[in-house]
Motif scaffolding. Sequence first.
Motif, PDB file in Angstrom:
ATOM      1  N   CYS A   1      64.946  -5.671 -17.734  1.00  0.00           N
ATOM      2  CA  CYS A   1      64.260  -6.663 -16.905  1.00  0.00           C
ATOM      3  C   CYS A   1      62.785  -6.323 -16.720  1.00  0.00           C
ATOM      4  CB  CYS A   1      64.928  -6.748 -15.536  1.00  0.00           C
ATOM      5  SG  CYS A   1      66.676  -7.172 -15.581  1.00  0.00           S
ATOM      6  N   TYR A   2      62.413  -5.066 -16.820  1.00  0.00           N
ATOM      7  CA  TYR A   2      61.042  -4.630 -16.545  1.00  0.00           C
ATOM      8  C   TYR A   2      60.357  -4.065 -17.794  1.00  0.00           C
ATOM      9  CZ  TYR A   2      63.193  -4.878 -11.960  1.00  0.00           C
ATOM     10  OH  TYR A   2      63.869  -5.327 -10.851  1.00  0.00           O
ATOM     11  N   MET A   3      61.023  -4.155 -18.922  1.00  0.00           N
ATOM     12  CA  MET A   3      60.523  -3.493 -20.120  1.00  0.00           C
ATOM     13  C   MET A   3      59.475  -4.330 -20.851  1.00  0.00           C
ATOM     14  SD  MET A   3      62.739  -1.938 -23.275  1.00  0.00           S
ATOM     15  CE  MET A   3      63.737  -0.996 -22.117  1.00  0.00           C
ATOM     16  N   ASP A   4      58.434  -3.655 -21.295  1.00  0.00           N
ATOM     17  CA  ASP A   4      57.379  -4.263 -22.106  1.00  0.00           C
ATOM     18  C   ASP A   4      57.990  -4.782 -23.412  1.00  0.00           C
ATOM     19  OD1 ASP A   4      55.140  -4.909 -23.574  1.00  0.00           O
ATOM     20  OD2 ASP A   4      54.476  -2.834 -23.840  1.00  0.00           O
ATOM     21  N   PRO A   5      57.836  -6.062 -23.723  1.00  0.00           N
ATOM     22  CA  PRO A   5      58.435  -6.604 -24.956  1.00  0.00           C
ATOM     23  C   PRO A   5      57.897  -5.931 -26.222  1.00  0.00           C
ATOM     24  CG  PRO A   5      56.964  -8.208 -23.925  1.00  0.00           C
ATOM     25  CD  PRO A   5      57.156  -7.119 -22.945  1.00  0.00           C
ATOM     26  N   ILE A   6      56.651  -5.483 -26.208  1.00  0.00           N
ATOM     27  CA  ILE A   6      56.087  -4.790 -27.378  1.00  0.00           C
ATOM     28  C   ILE A   6      56.776  -3.433 -27.560  1.00  0.00           C
ATOM     29  CG2 ILE A   6      53.995  -3.854 -28.419  1.00  0.00           C
ATOM     30  CD1 ILE A   6      54.112  -6.919 -28.192  1.00  0.00           C
ATOM     31  N   TYR A   7      56.982  -2.732 -26.468  1.00  0.00           N
ATOM     32  CA  TYR A   7      57.708  -1.457 -26.530  1.00  0.00           C
ATOM     33  C   TYR A   7      59.135  -1.687 -27.013  1.00  0.00           C
ATOM     34  CZ  TYR A   7      60.379   2.528 -24.644  1.00  0.00           C
ATOM     35  OH  TYR A   7      61.225   3.594 -24.491  1.00  0.00           O
ATOM     36  N   LEU A   8      59.749  -2.781 -26.565  1.00  0.00           N
ATOM     37  CA  LEU A   8      61.109  -3.108 -26.960  1.00  0.00           C
ATOM     38  C   LEU A   8      61.198  -3.359 -28.468  1.00  0.00           C
ATOM     39  CD1 LEU A   8      63.996  -3.698 -25.942  1.00  0.00           C
ATOM     40  CD2 LEU A   8      63.306  -6.069 -25.623  1.00  0.00           C
ATOM     41  N   GLN A   9      60.162  -3.990 -29.025  1.00  0.00           N
ATOM     42  CA  GLN A   9      60.171  -4.318 -30.444  1.00  0.00           C
ATOM     43  C   GLN A   9      59.802  -3.136 -31.334  1.00  0.00           C
ATOM     44  OE1 GLN A   9      57.499  -7.648 -30.899  1.00  0.00           O
ATOM     45  NE2 GLN A   9      58.722  -9.008 -29.601  1.00  0.00           N
ATOM     46  N   SER A  10      58.811  -2.368 -30.903  1.00  0.00           N
ATOM     47  CA  SER A  10      58.244  -1.341 -31.790  1.00  0.00           C
ATOM     48  C   SER A  10      58.646   0.095 -31.439  1.00  0.00           C
ATOM     49  CB  SER A  10      56.715  -1.438 -31.772  1.00  0.00           C
ATOM     50  OG  SER A  10      56.228  -1.122 -30.454  1.00  0.00           O
ATOM     51  N   GLY A  11      59.119   0.310 -30.221  1.00  0.00           N
ATOM     52  CA  GLY A  11      59.389   1.672 -29.795  1.00  0.00           C
ATOM     53  C   GLY A  11      58.120   2.428 -29.454  1.00  0.00           C
ATOM     54  N   LEU A  12      57.003   1.723 -29.366  1.00  0.00           N
ATOM     55  CA  LEU A  12      55.709   2.332 -29.046  1.00  0.00           C
ATOM     56  C   LEU A  12      55.474   2.254 -27.544  1.00  0.00           C
ATOM     57  CD1 LEU A  12      52.972   3.531 -29.936  1.00  0.00           C
ATOM     58  CD2 LEU A  12      52.133   1.186 -30.178  1.00  0.00           C
ATOM     59  N   LEU A  13      55.553   3.381 -26.885  1.00  0.00           N
ATOM     60  CA  LEU A  13      55.339   3.430 -25.443  1.00  0.00           C
ATOM     61  C   LEU A  13      53.902   3.867 -25.171  1.00  0.00           C
ATOM     62  CD1 LEU A  13      56.682   3.217 -22.625  1.00  0.00           C
ATOM     63  CD2 LEU A  13      57.120   5.669 -22.772  1.00  0.00           C
ATOM     64  N   THR A  14      53.181   3.005 -24.453  1.00  0.00           N
ATOM     65  CA  THR A  14      51.785   3.293 -24.132  1.00  0.00           C
ATOM     66  C   THR A  14      51.557   3.144 -22.637  1.00  0.00           C
ATOM     67  OG1 THR A  14      51.089   0.986 -24.384  1.00  0.00           O
ATOM     68  CG2 THR A  14      51.107   2.348 -26.382  1.00  0.00           C
ATOM     69  N   LYS A  15      50.332   3.410 -22.218  1.00  0.00           N
ATOM     70  CA  LYS A  15      49.989   3.212 -20.808  1.00  0.00           C
ATOM     71  C   LYS A  15      50.154   1.749 -20.427  1.00  0.00           C
ATOM     72  CE  LYS A  15      45.886   5.128 -21.173  1.00  0.00           C
ATOM     73  NZ  LYS A  15      44.550   5.647 -20.778  1.00  0.00           N
ATOM     74  N   GLN A  16      49.863   0.850 -21.377  1.00  0.00           N
ATOM     75  CA  GLN A  16      50.002  -0.579 -21.088  1.00  0.00           C
ATOM     76  C   GLN A  16      51.463  -1.007 -20.918  1.00  0.00           C
ATOM     77  OE1 GLN A  16      47.373   0.593 -22.880  1.00  0.00           O
ATOM     78  NE2 GLN A  16      46.122  -0.130 -21.159  1.00  0.00           N
ATOM     79  N   SER A  17      52.392  -0.199 -21.453  1.00  0.00           N
ATOM     80  CA  SER A  17      53.815  -0.481 -21.230  1.00  0.00           C
ATOM     81  C   SER A  17      54.148  -0.310 -19.752  1.00  0.00           C
ATOM     82  CB  SER A  17      54.681   0.454 -22.077  1.00  0.00           C
ATOM     83  OG  SER A  17      54.396   0.313 -23.451  1.00  0.00           O
ATOM     84  N   ASP A  18      53.598   0.746 -19.159  1.00  0.00           N
ATOM     85  CA  ASP A  18      53.787   0.948 -17.712  1.00  0.00           C
ATOM     86  C   ASP A  18      53.092  -0.153 -16.914  1.00  0.00           C
ATOM     87  OD1 ASP A  18      55.353   3.188 -17.934  1.00  0.00           O
ATOM     88  OD2 ASP A  18      53.732   4.622 -17.604  1.00  0.00           O
ATOM     89  N   VAL A  19      51.937  -0.636 -17.426  1.00  0.00           N
ATOM     90  CA  VAL A  19      51.222  -1.708 -16.732  1.00  0.00           C
ATOM     91  C   VAL A  19      52.071  -2.974 -16.698  1.00  0.00           C
ATOM     92  CG1 VAL A  19      49.210  -3.247 -16.823  1.00  0.00           C
ATOM     93  CG2 VAL A  19      48.930  -0.796 -17.282  1.00  0.00           C
ATOM     94  N   TYR A  20      52.705  -3.307 -17.826  1.00  0.00           N
ATOM     95  CA  TYR A  20      53.559  -4.495 -17.871  1.00  0.00           C
ATOM     96  C   TYR A  20      54.703  -4.358 -16.850  1.00  0.00           C
ATOM     97  CZ  TYR A  20      56.643  -8.169 -19.605  1.00  0.00           C
ATOM     98  OH  TYR A  20      57.444  -9.298 -19.706  1.00  0.00           O
ATOM     99  N   SER A  21      55.372  -3.210 -16.874  1.00  0.00           N
ATOM    100  CA  SER A  21      56.494  -2.996 -15.947  1.00  0.00           C
ATOM    101  C   SER A  21      56.034  -3.095 -14.500  1.00  0.00           C
ATOM    102  CB  SER A  21      57.120  -1.621 -16.198  1.00  0.00           C
ATOM    103  OG  SER A  21      57.634  -1.532 -17.507  1.00  0.00           O
TER     104      SER A  21
END
Length: 464
Positions: free
Chosen positions: A341-361
Motif C-alpha cells: 500500500c505504501y510502496m514506490d511503484p518504481i521500486y516495485l518494478q525495478s527493485g531499485l530502492l532510493t531516497k525517493q522511494s522513502d519520499v513516495y512512501s
Amino acid sequence: MEGNGTFPFFSQFSSDPGSSAAGFNLSSAAGFYGCSSCSMLAMLFIQENSRAGCAGTMEGEADIDECELRDEQPALRDQYRCYGICKNTIGGYDCQCKFGTKGDAKTGTCTQLFPLPAMVATLGIIGLTSIVVVVVLFKLLFDERRKTKEFFIKNGGPVLEKVDNIKIFKKEELKPIIQSCNVIGKGGFGEVYKGLIDDKLVAIKKSINVDKLQEKQFTNEIIIQSKVIHKNIIKLIGCCLEVDVPMLVYEFVPRGSLHDILHGNRKESLPLQKRLNIAAGAAEGLAYMHSKTSTTILHGDIKPGNILLDENFDPKISDFGISRLIAIDKTHTKCVIGDMCYMDPIYLQSGLLTKQSDVYSFGVVLLELLTRQKASSGEDTRLVTTFLDAYTEDHKGAIDLFDREILLEGDTEVFNNLAILVVDCLKFEVERRPEMTDVEERLQTMKRSYVPKSISDASSSIDT
C-alpha cells in the motif's frame, strides 16, 4: 450403707474413724459375726476399697507413662512388652512396628515389608536412574551452551560486541520479560514485549523467523541503527544474540503506532496542529537518515505502523527491517519487501530502492494522516488514486477528502499547501519528487505559521 457411700459396719473395725475400711481387721470381724460370714465380709471389703480407688483416679491421680517406666526400669520391660515404637496413652500404652515393617510389635512379630534383596534391587535401580538423569542433564546443559555460542557467532556477536552504543544482552536477562502476559504487539513479523530493564521501560522485538539473506544482513542493521541517534528515530538499546532469531531491545514509546491512533483501538482526536507536528517530526527523522549521517540510510518500509508516538505525540520512526537487506554501499535488492500500500511503484518494478522511494512512501503516510482513511492496494479503495484523480480535476475536490475534524478548524491556505506536498511526493517520475530535507522544511514552515481558527470561524469559511 450410708449416704456417703460407705458401710457403717467397716467403720467399727477401722483404725481411722475418717476412713471407711482402711484399718479393717478381717479376723476381728469373723470373730464378731462368725466364720460363715467370712467370705461375704471379704467381698464387701474388696468392693469398698475398689470404690475408694476409682474415686481417687477420677479425682486426678497422675497417669502412669509405661514407655518411660520401660526406659527407667528395665525389669518392667517384661510387664510392658514392646518390640517396636512405644507411645504412651491414657490408661495404657501403644506399641507400633518400626517403619518398613508390619505385624504386632507387642509380641515381637513385626516383619519387613520389603525383603532385603528387593530393597537392594530397588536402591540399585534408583541409584542407576539418578546417575542417568544427572548425565542427561549435563549433556543438555552442554548442548545448550554450545548452541548459545553458535547462535552468538552466527548473529555477528564477535563484531557487534565491539560496536559502541549497543548493549549485548544475555538470554537470561530477557527471559522474565518474554512472557505471554507482557505481549503488547503481535503480527506476521513476530511479537513485541514490554518490560523493565534497569528500572527503564523497554520494548523487546522477537521475530518469528528470518531468512538466510536477512540473517546475513542482521549485523548490518544493528551497525546502522547504532549510528542513528535522533529524537525522531526510535533508540535501539541493545540486542540478544544467544538465540536462533536475534531479539532487539528498544526504548518504549507509550502511545503506540500512528496506525493505532488513526484506525485502531487507541483511536484519538487529532487536531491539525498535532497532525502537522507528527508529519514534520517524521519528515525530520527521515531527512536525518538520508542526508545527515556519515552514510545514507534508506528505510524502505515507511508506513503508519512504523511511526511510533510518545506521550506528547512526537513521532519516532521504527523498524529498519528493510534496511538490513541493503548493503551499506548499495541501493539495489533482488528482494522487494515492504507494505504494497505504501510502496514506490518504481521500486516495485525495478527493485531499485532510493531516497525517493522513502519520499513516495512518506507521501502515502501523509495522505492517510490528513484523510484518516486507510491506504489500500485493493481495486475498490485505492486512496492514492482517488486523491490524485480528484486533485487533477479540482484542487478543492481533493481537499474535501481530508478528515472533517481538521477541516472544521483549518484554513484553505494550509490545506492547499498540504495537498500540493502530497502530490509532489507521489509523482510517478522519481526525479521530480522532492528530497526529504525539502519535505521537512515545508512541513516545519506550515507547523510554525499555522494558527488554529475557532470552530465557528472555520465552519463559516468551509460553507463559503
